[in-house]
Design a protein around this motif. Structure first.
Motif, PDB file in Angstrom:
ATOM      1  N   ARG A 105     -12.801  -7.674  -3.845  1.00  0.00           N
ATOM      2  CA  ARG A 105     -12.120  -7.705  -2.555  1.00  0.00           C
ATOM      3  C   ARG A 105     -10.553  -7.424  -2.957  1.00  0.00           C
ATOM      4  N   ALA A 106      -9.846  -8.247  -3.611  1.00  0.00           N
ATOM      5  CA  ALA A 106      -8.579  -8.218  -3.822  1.00  0.00           C
ATOM      6  C   ALA A 106      -8.266  -6.791  -4.608  1.00  0.00           C
TER       7      ALA A 106
ATOM      8  N   VAL B  84     -10.785  -5.109   3.375  1.00  0.00           N
ATOM      9  CA  VAL B  84     -12.299  -5.071   3.016  1.00  0.00           C
ATOM     10  C   VAL B  84     -12.902  -6.052   3.817  1.00  0.00           C
ATOM     11  N   LEU B  85     -13.973  -5.781   4.373  1.00  0.00           N
ATOM     12  CA  LEU B  85     -14.614  -6.572   5.112  1.00  0.00           C
ATOM     13  C   LEU B  85     -16.371  -6.825   4.657  1.00  0.00           C
ATOM     14  N   GLY B  86     -16.682  -5.609   4.116  1.00  0.00           N
ATOM     15  CA  GLY B  86     -18.167  -5.613   3.946  1.00  0.00           C
ATOM     16  C   GLY B  86     -18.364  -5.874   2.293  1.00  0.00           C
TER      17      GLY B  86
ATOM     18  N   PHE C 257     -18.241   3.165   2.047  1.00  0.00           N
ATOM     19  CA  PHE C 257     -18.296   3.271   0.607  1.00  0.00           C
ATOM     20  C   PHE C 257     -18.282   1.827  -0.075  1.00  0.00           C
ATOM     21  N   PHE C 258     -19.490   1.270  -0.482  1.00  0.00           N
ATOM     22  CA  PHE C 258     -19.636  -0.039  -1.238  1.00  0.00           C
ATOM     23  C   PHE C 258     -19.338   0.531  -2.797  1.00  0.00           C
ATOM     24  N   THR C 259     -18.083  -0.003  -3.222  1.00  0.00           N
ATOM     25  CA  THR C 259     -17.643   0.378  -4.528  1.00  0.00           C
ATOM     26  C   THR C 259     -17.443  -0.527  -5.403  1.00  0.00           C
ATOM     27  N   LEU C 260     -17.861  -0.707  -6.666  1.00  0.00           N
ATOM     28  CA  LEU C 260     -17.733  -1.368  -7.709  1.00  0.00           C
ATOM     29  C   LEU C 260     -16.394  -1.594  -8.082  1.00  0.00           C
TER      30      LEU C 260
END
Ligand SMILES: [Zn+2]
Length: 155
Positions: free
Chosen positions: A124-125, A135-137, A74-77
């Motif tokens: 990411r943080a 979080v890697l992606g 899930f690529f999340t804003l």
């Protein structure tokens, strides 16, 4: 709802092992007013007053994935994570990967290297703090890894 569902088949293998196919599923966690097509129509300053659909829609997708025992990234804003931290925890709790889609869906090609670095670090943080997972992606907004964004590659 504007939510990209992406399903791809990825081939992997080596010289010794024949290639195999794996299904890979990903979701962009963003709301309808945050996509690049709405730039110039809905100002980012108006986002807080917009009716959000993302929470309800993500829960429907999570239930659908559970029924089919599917896992996804899930690529999340960051904007969504800050507003709906329980949603991010729920995605992670159900066994999906949390990844970054930047803070505010700004195209990489519109950012300076410094602004991009700051945006990725902040999102990411935030996502790691909320989800409790690494979080890697990262997925660039609107396919914006284009000629002229070569400076991104050292990251
Ligand atoms: Zn997106």
């Amino acid at each position: 709802m504007i939510m990209d569902l992406n399903r791809e088949q990825v081939s992997y293998g080596s010289a010794d092992q024949p290639a195999a196919l794996a299904d890979v599923m990903s979701v962009d966690v963003e709301d309808y007013f945050q996509v690049s097509a709405m730039e110039g129509i809905i100002d980012r300053r108006d986002w807080p007053s917009m009716a959000c659909r993302v929470e309800r829609n993500v829960h429907e997708i999570l239930d659908l994935f559970d029924r089919h025992q599917a896992k996804a990234t899930f690529f999340t804003l960051g904007w969504i994570a800050r507003r709906y931290p329980d949603l991010i925890r729920e995605i992670a709790k159900r066994g999906h990967e949390i990844a970054s889609h930047g803070m505010q869906h700004i195209r990489v090609s519109s950012q300076s290297p410094e602004a991009f670095r700051s945006d990725v670090r902040e999102s990411r943080a935030l996502l790691e703090d909320i989800s409790g997972s690494v979080v890697l992606g990262y997925r660039a907004a609107s396919f914006s890894l284009t000629p002229g964004t070569d400076w991104l590659m050292p990251f």
